[in-house]
Scaffold this motif. Structure first.
Motif, PDB file in Angstrom:
ATOM      1  N   VAL A  43      62.813  31.982  -8.828  1.00 25.49           N
ATOM      2  CA  VAL A  43      63.299  30.767  -9.486  1.00 25.49           C
ATOM      3  C   VAL A  43      62.352  29.652  -9.097  1.00 25.49           C
ATOM      4  CG1 VAL A  43      65.162  29.053  -9.603  1.00 25.49           C
ATOM      5  CG2 VAL A  43      65.712  31.496  -9.510  1.00 25.49           C
ATOM      6  N   GLY A  44      61.831  28.941 -10.073  1.00 25.84           N
ATOM      7  CA  GLY A  44      60.930  27.824  -9.800  1.00 25.84           C
ATOM      8  C   GLY A  44      59.806  27.770 -10.813  1.00 25.84           C
ATOM      9  N   TRP A  45      58.825  26.933 -10.505  1.00 29.34           N
ATOM     10  CA  TRP A  45      57.675  26.759 -11.384  1.00 29.34           C
ATOM     11  C   TRP A  45      56.684  27.892 -11.175  1.00 29.34           C
ATOM     12  CZ3 TRP A  45      58.044  23.299 -15.067  1.00 29.34           C
ATOM     13  CH2 TRP A  45      58.890  22.188 -14.881  1.00 29.34           C
ATOM     14  N   VAL A  46      56.118  28.397 -12.264  1.00 31.98           N
ATOM     15  CA  VAL A  46      54.984  29.316 -12.207  1.00 31.98           C
ATOM     16  C   VAL A  46      53.811  28.614 -12.883  1.00 31.98           C
ATOM     17  CG1 VAL A  46      56.332  31.457 -12.111  1.00 31.98           C
ATOM     18  CG2 VAL A  46      55.631  30.546 -14.327  1.00 31.98           C
ATOM     19  N   GLN A  47      52.601  28.953 -12.429  1.00 35.64           N
ATOM     20  CA  GLN A  47      51.414  28.307 -12.980  1.00 35.64           C
ATOM     21  C   GLN A  47      50.302  29.337 -13.108  1.00 35.64           C
ATOM     22  OE1 GLN A  47      50.272  24.423 -11.501  1.00 35.64           O
ATOM     23  NE2 GLN A  47      48.104  24.989 -11.534  1.00 35.64           N
ATOM     24  N   VAL A  48      49.557  29.237 -14.212  1.00 35.10           N
ATOM     25  CA  VAL A  48      48.374  30.059 -14.452  1.00 35.10           C
ATOM     26  C   VAL A  48      47.169  29.133 -14.443  1.00 35.10           C
ATOM     27  CG1 VAL A  48      47.178  31.643 -16.005  1.00 35.10           C
ATOM     28  CG2 VAL A  48      49.680  31.602 -15.962  1.00 35.10           C
ATOM     29  N   ASP A  49      46.197  29.405 -13.568  1.00 40.70           N
ATOM     30  CA  ASP A  49      44.939  28.663 -13.527  1.00 40.70           C
ATOM     31  C   ASP A  49      43.882  29.515 -14.216  1.00 40.70           C
ATOM     32  OD1 ASP A  49      46.199  26.716 -11.937  1.00 40.70           O
ATOM     33  OD2 ASP A  49      45.615  27.734 -10.086  1.00 40.70           O
ATOM     34  N   TYR A  50      43.241  28.964 -15.247  1.00 44.80           N
ATOM     35  CA  TYR A  50      42.251  29.684 -16.038  1.00 44.80           C
ATOM     36  C   TYR A  50      40.824  29.334 -15.614  1.00 44.80           C
ATOM     37  CZ  TYR A  50      46.062  30.720 -19.267  1.00 44.80           C
ATOM     38  OH  TYR A  50      47.235  31.165 -19.830  1.00 44.80           O
ATOM     39  N   GLN A  51      39.908  30.260 -15.912  1.00 45.31           N
ATOM     40  CA  GLN A  51      38.477  30.092 -15.684  1.00 45.31           C
ATOM     41  C   GLN A  51      38.155  29.825 -14.221  1.00 45.31           C
ATOM     42  OE1 GLN A  51      38.168  27.225 -19.035  1.00 45.31           O
ATOM     43  NE2 GLN A  51      36.520  28.585 -19.738  1.00 45.31           N
ATOM     44  N   ILE A  52      38.823  30.566 -13.337  1.00 43.89           N
ATOM     45  CA  ILE A  52      38.567  30.473 -11.908  1.00 43.89           C
ATOM     46  C   ILE A  52      37.523  31.526 -11.551  1.00 43.89           C
ATOM     47  CG2 ILE A  52      39.566  30.628  -9.592  1.00 43.89           C
ATOM     48  CD1 ILE A  52      40.602  28.213 -11.259  1.00 43.89           C
ATOM     49  N   GLU A  53      36.385  31.060 -11.095  1.00 42.77           N
ATOM     50  CA  GLU A  53      35.277  31.952 -10.772  1.00 42.77           C
ATOM     51  C   GLU A  53      35.708  32.996  -9.735  1.00 42.77           C
ATOM     52  OE1 GLU A  53      31.014  31.217  -8.775  1.00 42.77           O
ATOM     53  OE2 GLU A  53      31.504  29.864 -10.439  1.00 42.77           O
ATOM     54  N   SER A  79      39.813  34.529 -16.949  1.00 43.11           N
ATOM     55  CA  SER A  79      39.968  34.467 -18.404  1.00 43.11           C
ATOM     56  C   SER A  79      40.109  33.017 -18.864  1.00 43.11           C
ATOM     57  CB  SER A  79      41.219  35.238 -18.847  1.00 43.11           C
ATOM     58  OG  SER A  79      41.133  36.588 -18.504  1.00 43.11           O
ATOM     59  N   ALA A  80      39.694  32.777 -20.106  1.00 44.74           N
ATOM     60  CA  ALA A  80      39.845  31.457 -20.714  1.00 44.74           C
ATOM     61  C   ALA A  80      41.215  31.366 -21.390  1.00 44.74           C
ATOM     62  CB  ALA A  80      38.746  31.225 -21.750  1.00 44.74           C
TER      63      ALA A  80
END
Length: 179
Positions: A43-53, A79-80
């Motif tokens: 339960v809570g916020w999920v986050q996807v960070d894109y274009q991480i080397e 991934s973009a």
């Protein structure tokens, strides 16, 4: 009726084939439907960070782009971001949300809809980095990284409507999204 000279016909056919190829290519460049796998009971916020080397690429399974979140709720990928098109919307493109454990996957009502017990709320996106990144480690300690590169991110809340409202009320200065 006059005939079109042969020297005009060839360039016209070439132009039409380029337009057709470009048009069909654009229609196929929409976004994949997404399958979000969230740890059981999260339960809570999920986050996807894109274009991480150096981060892994998001896999494609059964035509779905698969996002398997770790227990921290923050997933990083090289991934973009895929941007949807109007054609995707018209085609009924549907994302899927699941709680997962080592041996099962259980679908979550995507909502947000009070009638269906929706469990997904507060979608948002943004840009991070731009020379400095800051945030919280999973241990709860704040961090600053002056060498960070710009990246895109998306986030949403997983939980009941009541849990979503409670999380938002904890920090009235934050309209939406993870810290």
């Amino acid at each position: 009726m006059k005939r079109v000279p042969a020297w005009l016909l060839l360039p016209l056919l070439l132009l039409l084939s380029i337009v057709f190829a470009t048009g069909t290519g654009q229609a196929q460049q929409g976004r994949h439907p997404c399958r979000y796998l969230i740890p059981e009971g999260y339960v809570g916020w999920v986050q996807v960070d894109y274009q991480i080397e150096g981060a892994p690429v998001l896999p494609i399974e059964d035509g779905y782009r698969v996002y398997k979140f770790p227990p921290s709720g923050r997933l990083q990928t090289s991934s973009a971001v895929e941007v949807g098109t109007y054609a995707d919307l018209l085609s009924g493109l549907k994302d899927e949300y699941y709680y997962y454990s080592p041996d099962t996957q259980r679908p979550l009502p995507a909502g947000p809809n009070r009638a269906d017990g929706g469990m997904i709320w507060g979608h948002g996106d943004g840009q991070g980095g731009s020379g400095t990144a800051s945030g919280l480690h999973t241990s709860g300690e704040r961090f600053e990284d002056a060498s960070a590169k710009t990246y895109s991110y998306e986030y949403f809340f997983v939980g009941t409507e009541e849990e979503y409202k409670n999380y938002r009320a904890q920090d009235e200065n934050r309209a939406d999204g993870p810290e």
